[in-house]
Design a protein around this motif. Structure first.
Motif, PDB file in Angstrom:
ATOM      1  N   GLY A  61     -36.308 -11.883  12.207  1.00 58.31           N
ATOM      2  CA  GLY A  61     -37.569 -11.373  11.680  1.00 58.31           C
ATOM      3  C   GLY A  61     -37.483 -11.093  10.193  1.00 58.31           C
ATOM      4  N   PHE A  62     -36.359 -10.497   9.764  1.00 56.82           N
ATOM      5  CA  PHE A  62     -36.167 -10.226   8.338  1.00 56.82           C
ATOM      6  C   PHE A  62     -35.847 -11.510   7.574  1.00 56.82           C
ATOM      7  N   ALA A  63     -35.128 -12.431   8.221  1.00 59.96           N
ATOM      8  CA  ALA A  63     -34.809 -13.700   7.559  1.00 59.96           C
ATOM      9  C   ALA A  63     -36.068 -14.489   7.236  1.00 59.96           C
ATOM     10  N   LEU A  64     -37.069 -14.400   8.109  1.00 63.10           N
ATOM     11  CA  LEU A  64     -38.318 -15.132   7.883  1.00 63.10           C
ATOM     12  C   LEU A  64     -39.039 -14.652   6.634  1.00 63.10           C
ATOM     13  N   ILE A  65     -38.917 -13.361   6.333  1.00 63.69           N
ATOM     14  CA  ILE A  65     -39.528 -12.833   5.102  1.00 63.69           C
ATOM     15  C   ILE A  65     -38.987 -13.592   3.898  1.00 63.69           C
ATOM     16  N   GLY A  66     -37.669 -13.778   3.891  1.00 62.67           N
ATOM     17  CA  GLY A  66     -37.045 -14.494   2.778  1.00 62.67           C
ATOM     18  C   GLY A  66     -37.311 -15.986   2.805  1.00 62.67           C
ATOM     19  N   ALA A  67     -37.202 -16.588   3.992  1.00 62.74           N
ATOM     20  CA  ALA A  67     -37.354 -18.038   4.098  1.00 62.74           C
ATOM     21  C   ALA A  67     -38.742 -18.505   3.656  1.00 62.74           C
ATOM     22  N   PHE A  68     -39.777 -17.764   4.064  1.00 66.81           N
ATOM     23  CA  PHE A  68     -41.137 -18.171   3.710  1.00 66.81           C
ATOM     24  C   PHE A  68     -41.609 -17.581   2.388  1.00 66.81           C
ATOM     25  N   GLY A  69     -40.898 -16.553   1.903  1.00 64.71           N
ATOM     26  CA  GLY A  69     -41.241 -15.998   0.595  1.00 64.71           C
ATOM     27  C   GLY A  69     -40.596 -16.753  -0.548  1.00 64.71           C
ATOM     28  N   ALA A  70     -39.556 -17.526  -0.242  1.00 65.70           N
ATOM     29  CA  ALA A  70     -38.808 -18.233  -1.288  1.00 65.70           C
ATOM     30  C   ALA A  70     -39.652 -19.222  -2.087  1.00 65.70           C
ATOM     31  N   PRO A  71     -40.509 -20.040  -1.449  1.00 69.16           N
ATOM     32  CA  PRO A  71     -41.326 -20.959  -2.258  1.00 69.16           C
ATOM     33  C   PRO A  71     -42.216 -20.239  -3.267  1.00 69.16           C
ATOM     34  N   LEU A  72     -42.799 -19.102  -2.857  1.00 65.51           N
ATOM     35  CA  LEU A  72     -43.647 -18.341  -3.774  1.00 65.51           C
ATOM     36  C   LEU A  72     -42.824 -17.748  -4.913  1.00 65.51           C
ATOM     37  N   SER A  73     -41.733 -17.083  -4.581  1.00 58.60           N
ATOM     38  CA  SER A  73     -40.905 -16.469  -5.627  1.00 58.60           C
ATOM     39  C   SER A  73     -40.274 -17.521  -6.520  1.00 58.60           C
ATOM     40  N   GLY A  74     -39.909 -18.653  -5.927  1.00 58.37           N
ATOM     41  CA  GLY A  74     -39.336 -19.739  -6.720  1.00 58.37           C
ATOM     42  C   GLY A  74     -40.342 -20.324  -7.689  1.00 58.37           C
ATOM     43  N   ASP A  75     -41.591 -20.450  -7.247  1.00 62.02           N
ATOM     44  CA  ASP A  75     -42.644 -20.969  -8.121  1.00 62.02           C
ATOM     45  C   ASP A  75     -42.872 -20.035  -9.305  1.00 62.02           C
ATOM     46  N   ILE A  76     -42.915 -18.713  -9.028  1.00 64.36           N
ATOM     47  CA  ILE A  76     -43.095 -17.730 -10.104  1.00 64.36           C
ATOM     48  C   ILE A  76     -41.921 -17.793 -11.076  1.00 64.36           C
ATOM     49  N   ALA A  77     -40.704 -17.903 -10.530  1.00 64.70           N
ATOM     50  CA  ALA A  77     -39.509 -17.965 -11.376  1.00 64.70           C
ATOM     51  C   ALA A  77     -39.490 -19.230 -12.227  1.00 64.70           C
ATOM     52  N   ALA A  78     -39.892 -20.362 -11.635  1.00 59.46           N
ATOM     53  CA  ALA A  78     -39.885 -21.628 -12.373  1.00 59.46           C
ATOM     54  C   ALA A  78     -40.853 -21.592 -13.549  1.00 59.46           C
ATOM     55  N   LYS A  79     -42.040 -21.052 -13.331  1.00 59.85           N
ATOM     56  CA  LYS A  79     -43.021 -20.977 -14.416  1.00 59.85           C
ATOM     57  C   LYS A  79     -42.558 -20.006 -15.500  1.00 59.85           C
ATOM     58  N   SER A  80     -41.862 -18.941 -15.098  1.00 61.32           N
ATOM     59  CA  SER A  80     -41.321 -18.002 -16.077  1.00 61.32           C
ATOM     60  C   SER A  80     -40.234 -18.650 -16.926  1.00 61.32           C
ATOM     61  N   VAL A  81     -39.347 -19.405 -16.286  1.00 57.30           N
ATOM     62  CA  VAL A  81     -38.278 -20.094 -17.012  1.00 57.30           C
ATOM     63  C   VAL A  81     -38.857 -21.136 -17.961  1.00 57.30           C
ATOM     64  N   MET A  89     -36.031 -22.683   5.452  1.00 58.15           N
ATOM     65  CA  MET A  89     -37.461 -22.587   5.690  1.00 58.15           C
ATOM     66  C   MET A  89     -37.843 -23.408   6.929  1.00 58.15           C
ATOM     67  N   LEU A  90     -37.276 -24.590   7.069  1.00 58.13           N
ATOM     68  CA  LEU A  90     -37.531 -25.420   8.253  1.00 58.13           C
ATOM     69  C   LEU A  90     -37.012 -24.746   9.518  1.00 58.13           C
ATOM     70  N   MET A  91     -35.840 -24.126   9.401  1.00 60.44           N
ATOM     71  CA  MET A  91     -35.283 -23.423  10.563  1.00 60.44           C
ATOM     72  C   MET A  91     -36.147 -22.221  10.941  1.00 60.44           C
ATOM     73  N   GLY A  92     -36.712 -21.578   9.941  1.00 57.03           N
ATOM     74  CA  GLY A  92     -37.636 -20.486  10.219  1.00 57.03           C
ATOM     75  C   GLY A  92     -38.849 -20.973  10.992  1.00 57.03           C
ATOM     76  N   GLY A  93     -39.348 -22.155  10.624  1.00 54.27           N
ATOM     77  CA  GLY A  93     -40.469 -22.751  11.348  1.00 54.27           C
ATOM     78  C   GLY A  93     -40.102 -23.084  12.788  1.00 54.27           C
ATOM     79  N   ILE A  94     -38.894 -23.626  12.980  1.00 57.64           N
ATOM     80  CA  ILE A  94     -38.425 -23.947  14.332  1.00 57.64           C
ATOM     81  C   ILE A  94     -38.308 -22.677  15.171  1.00 57.64           C
ATOM     82  N   TYR A  95     -37.807 -21.613  14.553  1.00 52.31           N
ATOM     83  CA  TYR A  95     -37.660 -20.338  15.276  1.00 52.31           C
ATOM     84  C   TYR A  95     -39.024 -19.810  15.726  1.00 52.31           C
ATOM     85  N   LEU A  96     -40.004 -19.842  14.833  1.00 53.03           N
ATOM     86  CA  LEU A  96     -41.334 -19.359  15.196  1.00 53.03           C
ATOM     87  C   LEU A  96     -41.954 -20.215  16.303  1.00 53.03           C
TER      88      LEU A  96
END
Length: 447
Positions: free
Chosen positions: A221-241, A331-338
């Motif tokens: 349950g906690f891993a899913l927070i990170g797995a599905f939040g990563a694309p959003l946080s990564g996008d914000i980080a990429a634009k900042s860089v 992220m794919l594994m998170g989808g499989i788990y759900l």
């Protein structure tokens, strides 16, 4: 090995070791607090046992993290005295606040560990929650200091002097939120998958299945927070860089020529001499979109910058690719788990399903280490981006290679001790914490 390489190697080893425990300290207490909350709501002895088992693991990892973090503090002064001389007064605030958060975490953990049946049950639970909140705050504050190195703010640099210092602006620099958010998401993903993987392995052994299944589901349950939040946080980080460090972005993608509608490079072997990336797969216009939000946006290439300001392109590119690869896999594994949780519940007990998550145990931390490699190596040759070069900050003291060898020995020894303690703790779980096990026999009612 010359002193400069030895100093950088020692710092890389220390950071790579400590970051694992920093992430565990940011997330593991929340798993513990959630399990405790479930016990208080349901009265299930399994959740109580799970909370106690996890709390002992938190204590072991907290102690190890405290040792490695203290060593890091000494190393900053030992290896980079010029850096600390000028930077210390500017970004000292997040470090001092981190120290406060650390002490709060230690006190709350002490209350939690020894408060069973001694404290009010909800006050006891709050103590566990405070361990998580202070651990999370501690990690974010340290990231604020690192973000300042990537986006220096809160001072004026005039004639080699650092004046008009504003520690608030220094702490809340432009890189602070993107880095802190991405780090927090990564910590949840890495720790969640690691804990879930351990319990998946124990389920595979066909012992204490109910106990470890509950643990596995909480961790995922906690891993899913990170797995599905990563694309959003990564996008914000990429634009900042892109805005702050375009040369780092170019190195991440081994992007040599400035162009509009730049392609996103998957894999490949960069050749700095020819400016080519061999054996890569290019996805048209995606890099421009990720960097600028526009599929036809312009992305600067490495050739826009002096060669002596390039970071090691191959190292940054490979690290970035590793981070992306494992992030997508999780992220794919998170989808499989759900899908299994809501549509195919029978998968949850299948051997292939559990083996998949056991194999994924280290994936989050591999991605995490790769991400920090991108952050730190991608900033080179600067220790304070655009202000102070790393080679100008290193200590003039000779013999740093011997310090590197000594610290390597210390970290290897710590890793061996930690592996022994955690292994012993896992073996003790059935007897001391799992009421479904026939050998369950806690030493005392207050254990």
């Amino acid at each position: 090995m010359d002193d400069f390489i030895a100093a950088r190697s020692q710092m890389a080893l220390s950071l790579g070791f400590h970051i694992i425990f920093a992430c565990v300290g940011m997330v593991m207490p929340f798993l513990m607090a959630y399990s405790h909350w479930k016990y208080l709501k349901t009265g299930s002895e399994i959740y109580k046992g799970l909370t106690k088992a996890w709390s002992k693991g938190v204590a072991i990892l907290f102690a190890t993290g405290a040792v490695s973090g203290t060593m890091l503090s000494f190393e900053l002064g030992l290896l980079w005295p010029k850096f600390m001389e000028h930077a210390g007064p500017i970004f000292g605030m997040p470090f001092s606040l981190e120290g406060t958060a650390f002490f709060i975490e230690a006190i709350a953990l002490g209350f939690f560990l020894y408060g069973w049946d001694r404290l009010n049950k909800w006050f006891h639970w709050i103590c566990g929650l405070i361990v998580g909140i202070s651990g999370l705050a501690s990690g974010i504050l340290v990231v604020a200091a690192n973000a300042w190195m990537n986006s220096p703010a809160g001072f004026d640099f005039v004639n080699g002097e650092y004046i008009n210092i504003d520690p608030i602006k220094a702490m809340f620099n432009e890189a602070w939120f993107p880095q802190a958010f991405h780090m927090t998401v990564a910590a949840f993903c890495a720790t969640g998958f690691a804990v879930a993987g351990v319990h998946a392995y124990l389920i595979l052994k066909k012992k204490n299945v109910e106990f470890h299944t509950k643990a596995f589901r909480i961790a995922m349950g906690f891993a899913l927070i990170g797995a599905f939040g990563a694309p959003l946080s990564g996008d914000i980080a990429a634009k900042s860089v892109t805005k702050r460090q375009p040369i780092k972005l170019a190195a991440m993608e081994a992007h040599f020529e400035t162009e509009k509608g730049a392609a996103f490079v998957l894999g490949g072997i960069p050749d700095e001499k020819t400016g080519e990336v061999k054996y890569s797969v290019k996805v048209p216009k995606v890099l421009s979109f990720l960097a600028t939000g526009d599929f036809n946006g312009e992305v600067k290439g490495l050739n826009e910058f002096p060669r002596d300001l390039w970071p090691p392109v191959a190292v940054v590119h490979y690290a970035f690719q590793i981070m992306i690869f494992f992030g997508v896999v999780m992220m794919l594994m998170g989808g499989i788990y759900l899908f299994a949780l809501y549509k195919k519940k029978e998968w949850m007990t299948k051997t292939w399903f559990l083996k998949m998550f056991f194999i994924a145990t280290p994936f989050g931390y591999i991605a995490l280490e790769a991400g920090w490699t991108v952050t730190e190596v991608g900033r080179q040759p600067w220790i304070i981006y655009g202000v102070m070069k790393t080679i100008d900050a290193v200590t003039p003291m000779p013999g740093i290679q011997y310090s590197f060898y000594f610290f390597t020995f210390i970290f290897v020894t710590l890793a061996m001790i930690l592996a022994f303690l955690l292994s012993r703790q896992i073996k003790m779980v059935p007897k001391l914490y799992d009421p479904t096990d026939p050998n369950y026999s806690p030493k005392t009612k207050k254990s």
